[in-house]
Write a protein that holds these residues in place. Structure first.
Motif, short mmCIF file in Angstrom:
data_model
loop_
_atom_site.label_atom_id
_atom_site.label_comp_id
_atom_site.label_asym_id
_atom_site.label_seq_id
_atom_site.Cartn_x
_atom_site.Cartn_y
_atom_site.Cartn_z
N LYS A 406 0.95 -1.21 -0.11
CA LYS A 406 0.13 0.13 -0.02
C LYS A 406 1.08 1.19 -0.18
N TYR A 409 2.29 1.95 -3.48
CA TYR A 409 1.21 2.58 -4.18
C TYR A 409 1.18 4.13 -3.94
N ASN A 412 3.99 6.00 -5.44
CA ASN A 412 3.94 6.24 -6.93
C ASN A 412 2.94 7.09 -7.12
N ASP A 413 1.79 7.22 -6.45
CA ASP A 413 0.94 8.49 -6.59
C ASP A 413 1.77 9.88 -6.48
N LYS A 451 6.95 -0.41 -8.80
CA LYS A 451 6.22 -1.44 -9.45
C LYS A 451 6.67 -2.73 -9.26
N ILE A 454 6.07 -4.07 -5.83
CA ILE A 454 4.49 -4.46 -5.81
C ILE A 454 4.26 -5.72 -6.34
#
Ligand SMILES: [Zn+2]
Length: 495
Positions: A406, A409, A412-413, A451, A454
């Motif tokens: 999480k 993610y 990356n945002d 990525k 992930i």
């Protein structure tokens, strides 16, 4: 001058069971000879013998009889003596023709000792002969050889004696006592293996294929080894031609109660008429002698394998449950490191209940290159530890991974936002193109890296599970093959 022909015959079935019948060629000859020498006229005759060994009364090809009948036609024989009429011919119509027409016409006297028949005593006129003939034929049937054999066999079988010609694969006739079955140590393991493969869920065809791939000796080949010749070649001609395993052979083994030590008889009899057709009896008429000989498989294994075969027949799509009789969760996955063949995990009983599991390579054993393989418990423990260290994940660990994911993610945002911002700065001339490109590349590298992580976590979560115990399902999920040698596990190939 009397030219006397003695006709002696013994069938294949009798030949195999010589010890249970008094009708050997020798004994037939003795009876006939003593009859001849008790008759002042006959004992002066020229005597010739005609013998058919291994031919049944109903087959048309009987070289001995053919030769004899030729001599009759040539007028070289004028008296024939047999012990039983059924020795001479089984087909009573043909027999009747000889007795009523051919022999009287040729002037041949015919004597069947046990039937009390002597053609020289017959009055050759119509009805009398007819009645005589009916009695004779009734008598003929009641004396029929196959009935005599059946009776003798049934008596022997009731005493728990093994009297069928060929013992089932995995058994031998006891050299000390031909009636007794003893375990054929060389192939008994193969029988256990077949039951195991069926219980593991292999179909009859798959099982046959595995046996062929592993070079497991067939029943026929084993008989050949024992007897030194191919006994099936002449006896069963086309029916048991296979030197490879086929589904039917596997089924016959799994269906054979003999492997539990139970002797079943009266399953079928041979018809006394025409050609000895086999008559199958309903199961209620079967007679079982339990503990007749040493079992090769446990009763529970026998029942389980047969239950599986039955349910499979009923429903092809039947999904195999895990069997409680499976010898080891590793059983289907372990291979010999030396030769590559499937390692066998075979259960052996010790005094009925106690069981141990033998791990061995059948192929290496046959080549006498067998290594002592690790105990199955040790293998299981090692595989369990390996799977656990590689794939086991507990709840907190799983949550930690999800949390990490999480966070990535989110990162990356943030990076995306920063990229947009820097793009605006460049557009409004706040930073140079070079600066923007450098920043953009840095951001994209970080994004890529996140990525990848992930995805790695996804993989890990997908593969991992809670491995609390070693079951066949677990092994199947992660492992393709395990190669072992005397030293232990050599390598594991994962799915
Ligand atoms: Zn091997």
């Amino acid at each position: 001058m009397i030219n006397l022909a003695i006709y002696l015959r013994i069938s294949v079935l009798e030949k195999e069971n010589l010890s249970h019948t008094d009708d050997t060629i020798n004994s037939q000859r003795n009876i006939i000879k003593s009859f001849i020498f008790g008759d002042p006229e006959l004992k002066k005759a020229n005597i010739e013998e005609y013998i058919d060994e291994g031919y049944s009364g109903s087959t048309t090809s009987r070289p001995g009889l053919d030769k004899l009948l030729l001599k009759v036609k040539q007028g070289k024989v004028n008296c024939i003596i047999v012990k039983d009429m059924s020795r001479f011919m089984r087909n009573y119509i043909e027999m009747g023709d000889y007795l009523e027409n051919i022999f009287p016409f040729m002037g041949v006297r015919f004597i069947a000792i046990n039937d009390g028949y002597d053609s020289s005593n017959e009055v050759q006129n119509g009805t009398e002969l007819d009645i005589q003939f009916k009695n004779l034929l009734n008598d003929y049937y009641s004396r029929d050889i196959s009935e005599k054999m059946t009776t003798a066999l049934l008596v022997a079988k009731k005493q728990g004696k093994y009297t069928s010609g060929v013992p089932p694969y995995g058994y031998l006739k006891d050299p000390e006592d031909n009636y007794k079955l003893i375990v054929d140590g060389k192939v008994a393991d193969n029988v256990r293996y077949i039951f195991q493969l069926i219980i593991e869920g292999h179909s009859l065809n798959e099982t046959a294929k595995i046996l062929n791939n592993e070079g497991v000796i067939t029943a026929r080949a084993r008989r050949k080894e024992i007897k030194g010749y191919d006994s099936y070649a002449t006896r069963h001609e086309s029916t048991v031609e296979q030197t490879i395993w086929v589904a039917g052979m596997v089924r016959r083994i799994v269906n054979n109660e003999a492997y539990t030590g139970t002797f079943v008889f009266n399953k079928s009899t041979k018809s006394k008429l025409d050609g000895g057709k086999v008559i199958h009896h309903p199961e209620k008429d079967w007679v079982r002698v339990y503990d007749n000989h040493e079992p090769i498989v446990d009763k529970e294994i026998y029942d389980e394998a047969n239950r599986i075969l039955k349910s499979r027949k009923k429903n092809i799509k039947f999904k195999w449950g895990k069997s409680k009789y499976e010898n080891s969760p590793l059983a289907s996955f372990v291979r010999c490191n030396k030769c590559g063949y499937k390692i066998r995990f075979s259960k052996s009983t010790n005094g009925g209940k106690l069981t141990s599991i033998n791990v061995y390579c059948h192929h290496c054993r046959m080549l006498e290159q067998e290594e002592k393989l690790p105990h199955h418990k040790d293998l299981e423990r090692e595989v369990f530890e390996d799977l656990k260290s590689k794939f086991h994940i507990d709840k907190t660990e799983k949550e930690k991974l999800l949390a990490e994911q999480k966070e990535l993610y989110d990162k990356n945002d943030q990076l995306l936002k920063k990229k947009r911002l820097e793009f605006e700065n460049y557009k409004f001339g706040k930073i140079s193109r070079e600066d923007f490109m450098e920043i953009k590349n840095q951001i994209q590298d970080s994004e890529e890296e996140n990525k990848k992580r992930i995805q790695a976590i996804d993989e890990e979560l997908k593969q991992a599970g809670s491995i609390d115990s070693l079951t066949k399902d677990i092994v199947e999920k992660y492992i393709d093959r395990i190669y072992i040698s005397g030293k232990g596990i050599e390598r594991i190939e994962y799915q």
